[in-house]
Motif scaffolding. Sequence first.
Motif, PDB file in Angstrom:
ATOM      1  N   GLU A 135       9.087   5.027  -0.711  1.00 29.09           N
ATOM      2  CA  GLU A 135      10.131   4.056  -0.868  1.00 29.09           C
ATOM      3  C   GLU A 135      10.048   2.956   0.517  1.00 29.09           C
ATOM      4  O   GLU A 135      10.468   1.717   0.511  1.00 29.09           O
ATOM      5  N   SER A 136       9.309   3.417   1.491  1.00 32.32           N
ATOM      6  CA  SER A 136       9.215   2.601   2.516  1.00 32.32           C
ATOM      7  C   SER A 136       7.984   2.955   3.295  1.00 32.32           C
ATOM      8  O   SER A 136       7.467   4.128   3.209  1.00 32.32           O
ATOM      9  N   LYS A 183       7.934   3.494   6.550  1.00 34.98           N
ATOM     10  CA  LYS A 183       8.083   4.292   7.450  1.00 34.98           C
ATOM     11  C   LYS A 183       7.564   5.851   6.951  1.00 34.98           C
ATOM     12  O   LYS A 183       7.288   6.671   7.616  1.00 34.98           O
ATOM     13  N   ILE A 184       8.029   6.078   5.582  1.00 31.95           N
ATOM     14  CA  ILE A 184       7.666   7.555   5.118  1.00 31.95           C
ATOM     15  C   ILE A 184       5.816   7.483   5.239  1.00 31.95           C
ATOM     16  O   ILE A 184       5.461   8.637   5.765  1.00 31.95           O
ATOM     17  N   THR A 185       5.281   6.495   4.923  1.00 35.20           N
ATOM     18  CA  THR A 185       3.772   6.521   5.344  1.00 35.20           C
ATOM     19  C   THR A 185       3.590   6.915   6.731  1.00 35.20           C
ATOM     20  O   THR A 185       2.599   7.858   6.967  1.00 35.20           O
ATOM     21  N   GLU A 186       4.003   6.144   7.734  1.00 34.95           N
ATOM     22  CA  GLU A 186       3.816   6.359   8.779  1.00 34.95           C
ATOM     23  C   GLU A 186       4.167   7.541   9.599  1.00 34.95           C
ATOM     24  O   GLU A 186       3.438   8.218  10.194  1.00 34.95           O
ATOM     25  N   THR A 187       5.384   8.184   9.201  1.00 31.58           N
ATOM     26  CA  THR A 187       6.037   9.487   9.683  1.00 31.58           C
ATOM     27  C   THR A 187       5.047  10.624   9.054  1.00 31.58           C
ATOM     28  O   THR A 187       4.766  11.470   9.782  1.00 31.58           O
ATOM     29  N   TRP A 199       0.670  -1.071  -0.301  1.00 26.68           N
ATOM     30  CA  TRP A 199      -0.013   0.021  -0.073  1.00 26.68           C
ATOM     31  C   TRP A 199       0.955   1.185  -0.023  1.00 26.68           C
ATOM     32  O   TRP A 199       0.799   2.205  -0.688  1.00 26.68           O
ATOM     33  N   SER A 200       1.802   1.202   0.980  1.00 26.95           N
ATOM     34  CA  SER A 200       2.714   2.388   0.914  1.00 26.95           C
ATOM     35  C   SER A 200       3.519   2.628  -0.370  1.00 26.95           C
ATOM     36  O   SER A 200       3.601   3.924  -0.934  1.00 26.95           O
ATOM     37  N   GLU A 201       4.058   1.495  -1.107  1.00 25.49           N
ATOM     38  CA  GLU A 201       4.726   1.439  -2.171  1.00 25.49           C
ATOM     39  C   GLU A 201       3.924   2.061  -3.302  1.00 25.49           C
ATOM     40  O   GLU A 201       4.407   2.840  -4.168  1.00 25.49           O
ATOM     41  N   ASN A 202       2.552   1.846  -3.351  1.00 27.44           N
ATOM     42  CA  ASN A 202       1.610   2.328  -4.502  1.00 27.44           C
ATOM     43  C   ASN A 202       1.210   3.834  -4.007  1.00 27.44           C
ATOM     44  O   ASN A 202       0.809   4.220  -5.036  1.00 27.44           O
ATOM     45  N   MET A 203       1.656   4.312  -2.966  1.00 22.33           N
ATOM     46  CA  MET A 203       1.413   5.692  -2.589  1.00 22.33           C
ATOM     47  C   MET A 203       2.689   6.603  -3.009  1.00 22.33           C
ATOM     48  O   MET A 203       2.584   7.658  -2.835  1.00 22.33           O
TER      49      MET A 203
END
Length: 106
Positions: free
Chosen positions: A49-50, A52-56, A42-46
Amino acid sequence: MAKAFAVACRDTEVKYNPHSVKDTLAAERDRRPLTQQQRKAWSENMGHESEKITETHYGKLSEAERFDLFEEIVQGKEGGMAAPRILTDAQKIALMNELLAKVGLG
């Protein structure tokens, strides 16, 4: 891309931008009972790269959401997910043996 959002929202009261869309997508991801691999995808489709970027940077909880979620924890609600299964030691050993056998280590 920001210009496209500005044009799309020109006649609306609420204004959206690329980051508000990513906030919404990240929040939706967090509402779903996903596996770690699914969360990563899901994060990569956003475009991250990781995970962690989505979470942060995205999907932050409001104070009200944090309070509601904490209340669910205190009350023992599962959020629609199945209750965790409690295994005996013998069941845990059997499960581990099965897993090890499947990966060729048992």
